[in-house]
Design a protein around this motif. Structure first.
Motif, PDB file in Angstrom:
ATOM      1  N   SER A 271      54.140   6.452 -32.884  1.00 57.00           N
ATOM      2  CA  SER A 271      54.117   6.940 -34.260  1.00 57.00           C
ATOM      3  C   SER A 271      53.485   8.321 -34.331  1.00 57.00           C
ATOM      4  O   SER A 271      52.710   8.699 -33.450  1.00 57.00           O
ATOM      5  CB  SER A 271      53.341   5.972 -35.160  1.00 57.00           C
ATOM      6  OG  SER A 271      51.969   5.958 -34.815  1.00 57.00           O
ATOM      7  N   SER A 272      53.808   9.062 -35.391  1.00 59.64           N
ATOM      8  CA  SER A 272      53.272  10.418 -35.526  1.00 59.64           C
ATOM      9  C   SER A 272      53.098  10.776 -36.994  1.00 59.64           C
ATOM     10  O   SER A 272      53.607  10.101 -37.890  1.00 59.64           O
ATOM     11  CB  SER A 272      54.195  11.434 -34.843  1.00 59.64           C
ATOM     12  OG  SER A 272      55.472  11.436 -35.442  1.00 59.64           O
ATOM     13  N   GLU A 273      52.367  11.879 -37.209  1.00 57.70           N
ATOM     14  CA  GLU A 273      52.119  12.375 -38.556  1.00 57.70           C
ATOM     15  C   GLU A 273      51.944  13.888 -38.492  1.00 57.70           C
ATOM     16  O   GLU A 273      51.341  14.403 -37.558  1.00 57.70           O
ATOM     17  CB  GLU A 273      50.863  11.712 -39.137  1.00 57.70           C
ATOM     18  CG  GLU A 273      50.591  12.015 -40.599  1.00 57.70           C
ATOM     19  CD  GLU A 273      49.418  11.191 -41.117  1.00 57.70           C
ATOM     20  OE1 GLU A 273      49.652  10.173 -41.794  1.00 57.70           O
ATOM     21  OE2 GLU A 273      48.263  11.565 -40.818  1.00 57.70           O
ATOM     22  N   VAL A 274      52.468  14.594 -39.494  1.00 56.77           N
ATOM     23  CA  VAL A 274      52.412  16.053 -39.534  1.00 56.77           C
ATOM     24  C   VAL A 274      51.703  16.490 -40.816  1.00 56.77           C
ATOM     25  O   VAL A 274      51.919  15.925 -41.895  1.00 56.77           O
ATOM     26  CB  VAL A 274      53.834  16.663 -39.469  1.00 56.77           C
ATOM     27  CG1 VAL A 274      53.780  18.179 -39.646  1.00 56.77           C
ATOM     28  CG2 VAL A 274      54.509  16.311 -38.153  1.00 56.77           C
ATOM     29  N   ARG A 275      50.848  17.521 -40.690  1.00 58.66           N
ATOM     30  CA  ARG A 275      50.242  18.197 -41.835  1.00 58.66           C
ATOM     31  C   ARG A 275      50.672  19.653 -41.793  1.00 58.66           C
ATOM     32  O   ARG A 275      50.900  20.196 -40.706  1.00 58.66           O
ATOM     33  CB  ARG A 275      48.718  18.086 -41.778  1.00 58.66           C
ATOM     34  CG  ARG A 275      48.188  16.722 -42.164  1.00 58.66           C
ATOM     35  CD  ARG A 275      46.720  16.558 -41.804  1.00 58.66           C
ATOM     36  NE  ARG A 275      46.137  15.381 -42.448  1.00 58.66           N
ATOM     37  CZ  ARG A 275      46.338  14.134 -42.044  1.00 58.66           C
ATOM     38  NH1 ARG A 275      47.093  13.899 -40.991  1.00 58.66           N
ATOM     39  NH2 ARG A 275      45.778  13.116 -42.689  1.00 58.66           N
ATOM     40  N   TYR A 276      50.749  20.290 -42.960  1.00 55.89           N
ATOM     41  CA  TYR A 276      51.211  21.673 -42.984  1.00 55.89           C
ATOM     42  C   TYR A 276      50.472  22.480 -44.033  1.00 55.89           C
ATOM     43  O   TYR A 276      49.909  21.948 -44.984  1.00 55.89           O
ATOM     44  CB  TYR A 276      52.725  21.734 -43.195  1.00 55.89           C
ATOM     45  CG  TYR A 276      53.201  21.289 -44.559  1.00 55.89           C
ATOM     46  CD1 TYR A 276      53.686  22.214 -45.475  1.00 55.89           C
ATOM     47  CD2 TYR A 276      53.178  19.945 -44.923  1.00 55.89           C
ATOM     48  CE1 TYR A 276      54.137  21.815 -46.731  1.00 55.89           C
ATOM     49  CE2 TYR A 276      53.631  19.526 -46.166  1.00 55.89           C
ATOM     50  CZ  TYR A 276      54.102  20.463 -47.067  1.00 55.89           C
ATOM     51  OH  TYR A 276      54.535  20.079 -48.312  1.00 55.89           O
ATOM     52  N   LEU A 277      50.481  23.814 -43.813  1.00 57.87           N
ATOM     53  CA  LEU A 277      49.733  24.739 -44.656  1.00 57.87           C
ATOM     54  C   LEU A 277      50.462  26.076 -44.669  1.00 57.87           C
ATOM     55  O   LEU A 277      50.984  26.516 -43.639  1.00 57.87           O
ATOM     56  CB  LEU A 277      48.327  24.926 -44.070  1.00 57.87           C
ATOM     57  CG  LEU A 277      47.406  25.968 -44.701  1.00 57.87           C
ATOM     58  CD1 LEU A 277      46.873  25.452 -46.026  1.00 57.87           C
ATOM     59  CD2 LEU A 277      46.240  26.264 -43.759  1.00 57.87           C
ATOM     60  N   ASP A 278      50.509  26.732 -45.806  1.00 63.10           N
ATOM     61  CA  ASP A 278      51.081  28.083 -45.904  1.00 63.10           C
ATOM     62  C   ASP A 278      50.232  29.026 -45.053  1.00 63.10           C
ATOM     63  O   ASP A 278      49.020  29.135 -45.262  1.00 63.10           O
ATOM     64  CB  ASP A 278      51.084  28.528 -47.360  1.00 63.10           C
ATOM     65  CG  ASP A 278      51.832  29.838 -47.575  1.00 63.10           C
ATOM     66  OD1 ASP A 278      51.759  30.736 -46.706  1.00 63.10           O
ATOM     67  OD2 ASP A 278      52.466  29.995 -48.642  1.00 63.10           O
ATOM     68  N   ALA A 279      50.854  29.700 -44.090  1.00 65.15           N
ATOM     69  CA  ALA A 279      50.119  30.571 -43.169  1.00 65.15           C
ATOM     70  C   ALA A 279      49.500  31.770 -43.862  1.00 65.15           C
ATOM     71  O   ALA A 279      48.641  32.451 -43.277  1.00 65.15           O
ATOM     72  CB  ALA A 279      51.051  31.038 -42.036  1.00 65.15           C
ATOM     73  N   ASN A 280      49.905  32.048 -45.095  1.00 68.76           N
ATOM     74  CA  ASN A 280      49.321  33.166 -45.855  1.00 68.76           C
ATOM     75  C   ASN A 280      48.043  32.772 -46.599  1.00 68.76           C
ATOM     76  O   ASN A 280      47.333  33.641 -47.098  1.00 68.76           O
ATOM     77  CB  ASN A 280      50.342  33.706 -46.864  1.00 68.76           C
ATOM     78  CG  ASN A 280      51.495  34.400 -46.184  1.00 68.76           C
ATOM     79  OD1 ASN A 280      51.309  35.190 -45.272  1.00 68.76           O
ATOM     80  ND2 ASN A 280      52.707  34.101 -46.625  1.00 68.76           N
ATOM     81  N   THR A 281      47.771  31.473 -46.677  1.00 66.22           N
ATOM     82  CA  THR A 281      46.579  31.003 -47.396  1.00 66.22           C
ATOM     83  C   THR A 281      45.771  30.079 -46.482  1.00 66.22           C
ATOM     84  O   THR A 281      45.718  28.862 -46.713  1.00 66.22           O
ATOM     85  CB  THR A 281      46.979  30.271 -48.690  1.00 66.22           C
ATOM     86  OG1 THR A 281      47.880  29.201 -48.360  1.00 66.22           O
ATOM     87  CG2 THR A 281      47.658  31.223 -49.654  1.00 66.22           C
ATOM     88  N   PRO A 282      45.143  30.633 -45.453  1.00 70.67           N
ATOM     89  CA  PRO A 282      44.506  29.808 -44.415  1.00 70.67           C
ATOM     90  C   PRO A 282      43.336  28.957 -44.877  1.00 70.67           C
ATOM     91  O   PRO A 282      42.971  27.997 -44.195  1.00 70.67           O
ATOM     92  CB  PRO A 282      44.059  30.849 -43.389  1.00 70.67           C
ATOM     93  CG  PRO A 282      43.938  32.128 -44.139  1.00 70.67           C
ATOM     94  CD  PRO A 282      45.013  32.073 -45.172  1.00 70.67           C
ATOM     95  N   ASN A 283      42.729  29.278 -46.025  1.00 73.35           N
ATOM     96  CA  ASN A 283      41.583  28.506 -46.486  1.00 73.35           C
ATOM     97  C   ASN A 283      41.975  27.332 -47.381  1.00 73.35           C
ATOM     98  O   ASN A 283      41.102  26.592 -47.843  1.00 73.35           O
ATOM     99  CB  ASN A 283      40.586  29.407 -47.223  1.00 73.35           C
ATOM    100  CG  ASN A 283      39.938  30.412 -46.285  1.00 73.35           C
ATOM    101  OD1 ASN A 283      39.637  30.088 -45.141  1.00 73.35           O
ATOM    102  ND2 ASN A 283      39.744  31.632 -46.760  1.00 73.35           N
ATOM    103  N   ASP A 284      43.274  27.166 -47.620  1.00 73.80           N
ATOM    104  CA  ASP A 284      43.722  26.025 -48.416  1.00 73.80           C
ATOM    105  C   ASP A 284      43.615  24.737 -47.592  1.00 73.80           C
ATOM    106  O   ASP A 284      43.370  24.759 -46.373  1.00 73.80           O
ATOM    107  CB  ASP A 284      45.176  26.223 -48.860  1.00 73.80           C
ATOM    108  CG  ASP A 284      45.271  27.201 -50.032  1.00 73.80           C
ATOM    109  OD1 ASP A 284      44.217  27.687 -50.483  1.00 73.80           O
ATOM    110  OD2 ASP A 284      46.409  27.493 -50.465  1.00 73.80           O
TER     111      ASP A 284
END
Length: 708
Positions: A271-284
């Motif tokens: 099993s797996s899980e992915v998290r993601y973040l806008d690379a322009n807003t690194p502190n989010d």
């Protein structure tokens, strides 16, 4: 440089006799009672004390003394092969183009490449701005950085988005624990960031000052945390953006090819899980793409208008699904490339106008080009019966040029570039074999052995023309068979030293790998693990039945989990092999899987089972090589390990050899070579590993009576 033996005629080994080994006194390991009791089962492990160097126990010095005694023994037993081993080393080294350069790869305005120099063990990482006629900039001189180190690995080269800085990882112990360094490419100044115990790479946010990295546990080596670091700040204050609570998961962080997202991956075997973040807003805060689902693996590929998901949800062999950028939950996923029972979907190379799918069908890798505008598909075609093809060097998203690597058992590694729009293909570089090499002098075949349960086991084999199928020729049979890792048929210039002396080399594509699809893996893990071992034995018996060789001339080789395979087949069918080469072998399965302090143990429960479970314990115990040594004859065996091995600790092969010495009833040779400076992967230099290979070859040649 002088090239040896490529024109050598194939020898008939039927007239040769095995060269004698000297009659030296074998090292005898001390026994100390240590009782393991679990599930009502009591087992005395008299060599358990060998763990003390790893555990920093009272017998640490005694462990090192024993390993040194074994080293002295193998050196004495192989003393007469020293000149031949040196000749083999020089011969294999002479085929390697020492002064060489990789195919430049374009990314963000620069062409990046590595180059090697004559006599140097490592390489230089370089770039040129805009075009290949621009002045060269040496970003990292790894030859210089490695000076004074017996082991040195530099990895994870990560250039900042504005092209002014690089972060890289260094391991100078061979434990795969990396310290991070920053180099300012405008001033040349290098800074130790004070960040250690990492996976070796860093991922840049788009602000050119924020990085993310994976922090490992210093004892268990498990990847435990993803941290955020701002350049110029105290690493002790780095922010934990993700902490893995489940010790069976591996984690990592990376950036999407289109530079828009930072992605955190958490994955176990099932099993797996992915998290993601806008690379322009690194502190989010990272968002969960889709919460983990039981027995579901998924991987995410961001495009500018959607996400693609490669997953085995309701799809044994994986399929590709799509979902909108703002609706990532599984309820929004729709089929993009449906599941196919006969095709394993392995991955996606994404471009603005095209996708290239990496697939596997009937045991062979294949590439499929997909036009995103028209939906048209094109399969890349190749002529050889056994080959390997895969994407290679495609960091740029906004391009219609696709690069891929191609190789086979007789074709040197080749890198091609194909214009996805026109279909025009160009060979950019092919591995040069110095001294001359003509593939027409060698033959590769694809064979199928029938397993005891009727399953057809593919075998890839290569030999030089003139090889006689009369049962008297030597064959080296290799396999791995774990974690779903497919063993691809690839070219090796060093292997010519075997083929030119009359050997055939074969790969058994046994269950536990993924060559024939996901079910191939499922049928070779956990409570079906023994299929891996019996498949390999059936492959060996097939080669004997078809007169490629005989038990007097059949050799087996495997490393790590493939070393477990070697231990199992030596127990289960010792009379089938004249020699077994077991490298960094995972042979003490039960004891290791019961000890969570041993690196990476808990990550492996989905592969082997958790022995705290009674059923899993007794199944593991029934095949674990160390547990199943008996008073009987064994083949000639060469075992190698590294004192600093982080993947399979040195004490597993050491205990195994000690117990074999005590129990076996034959007079065949048993050698244990421990590298006191290195770990799982052996030497770090590009030539030093050839000395280990020369020993492996010399061991088999000595048994075959080949001495030149």
């Amino acid at each position: 440089m002088k090239k040896y033996y490529l024109g050598l005629l194939i020898m008939s080994v039927s007239t040769l006799q095995s060269q004698k080994f000297p009659d030296l006194k074998t090292p005898i390991a001390e026994k100390q009672d240590h009782v393991r009791e679990i599930h009502g089962d009591k087992v005395n492990d008299p060599y358990y004390w060998m763990i003390d160097y790893f555990k920093k126990g009272k017998d640490s010095t005694k462990v090192v003394d024993y390993l040194k005694a074994e080293n002295m023994y193998w050196q004495g037993m192989m003393k007469d092969t020293e000149p031949f081993r040196d000749k083999l080393f020089q011969e294999m080294k002479a085929r390697i183009k020492e002064k060489d350069e990789s195919v430049p790869t374009f990314k963000n305005g620069y062409y990046y490449y590595t180059r090697t120099e004559t006599g140097k063990q490592y390489f230089k990482y370089c770039r040129k701005k805009g075009n290949l006629n621009a002045p060269e900039e040496i970003i990292l001189d790894v030859d210089q950085l490695a000076e004074g180190h017996s082991y040195y690995s530099a990895t994870g080269f990560s250039i900042s988005p504005d092209n002014t800085k690089i972060i890289y990882g260094v391991d100078d112990v061979s434990r795969r624990q990396y310290k991070l360094f920053l180099k300012d490419l405008s001033t040349g100044k290098t800074t130790d960031l004070g960040i250690k115990n990492t996976g070796g790479d860093a991922t840049w946010a788009n602000d050119n000052k924020t990085i993310y990295y994976t922090e490992n546990n210093p004892v268990t080596l498990l990847s435990e945390k993803i941290k955020r670091h701002t350049l110029g700040t105290d690493p002790a204050k780095d922010v934990v953006v993700y902490e893995e609570k489940d010790k069976s998961n591996y984690i990592g962080v990376g950036k999407s090819k289109n530079e828009k997202f930072i992605m955190i991956y958490s994955s176990a075997t099932t099993s797996s899980e992915v998290r993601y973040l806008d690379a322009n807003t690194p502190n989010d805060i990272f968002k969960v793409f889709q919460p983990r689902m039981k027995n579901v693996l998924y991987d995410v590929t961001p495009l500018e208008d959607k996400f693609l998901i490669t997953t085995n949800k309701d799809a044994l062999n994986f399929k590709v699904m799509e979902t909108p950028l703002d609706k990532t939950g599984v309820e929004n996923w729709k089929d993009f490339i449906p599941h196919r029972k006969d095709v394993l979907m392995e991955g996606i190379s994404e471009f603005k106008n095209y996708l290239v799918f990496s697939e596997r069908q009937n045991g062979l890798s294949q590439l499929v080009i997909y036009d995103r505008k028209t939906g048209k598909k094109e399969f890349l075609k190749f002529d050889e019966p056994v080959y390997t093809v895969s994407p290679s060097g495609n960091p740029e998203y906004n391009t219609d040029n696709f690069r891929f690597g191609y190789t086979s058992l007789i074709t040197p590694s080749s890198q091609y570039e194909q214009d996805l729009k026109t279909g025009k293909r160009a060979l950019l570089k092919q591995q040069e074999v110095l001294g001359g090499y003509d593939k027409k002098n060698y033959i590769s075949e694809r064979l199928f052995a029938t397993a005891k349960d009727g399953t057809k086991i593919p075998i890839s084999i290569v030999y030089k023309k003139g090889f006689k199928k009369d049962g008297n020729s030597p064959v080296l049979l290799y396999a791995y068979g774990s974690y779903g890792n497919s063993m691809n048929a690839t070219f090796s210039s060093t292997r010519l030293s075997l083929l030119d002396r009359g050997f055939a080399f074969a790969i058994a594509h046994i269950r536990g790998g993924q060559e024939m699809g996901r079910q191939w893996y499922e049928d070779g893990k956990m409570m079906k693990k023994k299929n891996t071992f019996t498949d390999f034995i059936d492959a060996g018996e097939y080669l004997v039945k078809e007169k490629y060789t005989s038990p007097k001339h059949l050799y087996a080789q495997g490393g790590s989990a493939g070393g477990l395979l070697m231990g199992a087949i030596a127990n289960m069918s010792p009379g089938l092999w004249n020699g077994v080469i077991s490298q960094v072998p995972f042979v003490d399965v039960v004891n290791t899987m019961l000890d969570e302090s041993i690196p990476l143990t808990t990550n492996e429960y989905d592969e082997w089972g958790n022995p705290n479970n009674k059923e899993a314990y007794f199944y593991m115990k029934s095949y674990s090589p160390y547990e199943n040594i008996e008073k009987k004859s064994y083949p000639n065996i060469l075992v190698t390990t590294g004192l600093h091995d982080s993947q399979v600790q040195y004490f597993e092969p050491a205990k195994w050899v000690a117990k074999l010495r005590d129990m076996k009833t034959d007079k065949n040779v048993l050698l244990l070579k421990t590298d006191m400076d290195y770990g799982h992967g052996g030497a770090s230099g590009r030539f030093d590993y050839l000395k280990d290979l020369a020993l492996v070859y010399a061991f088999m040649f000595k048994l075959e009576g080949i001495n030149q």
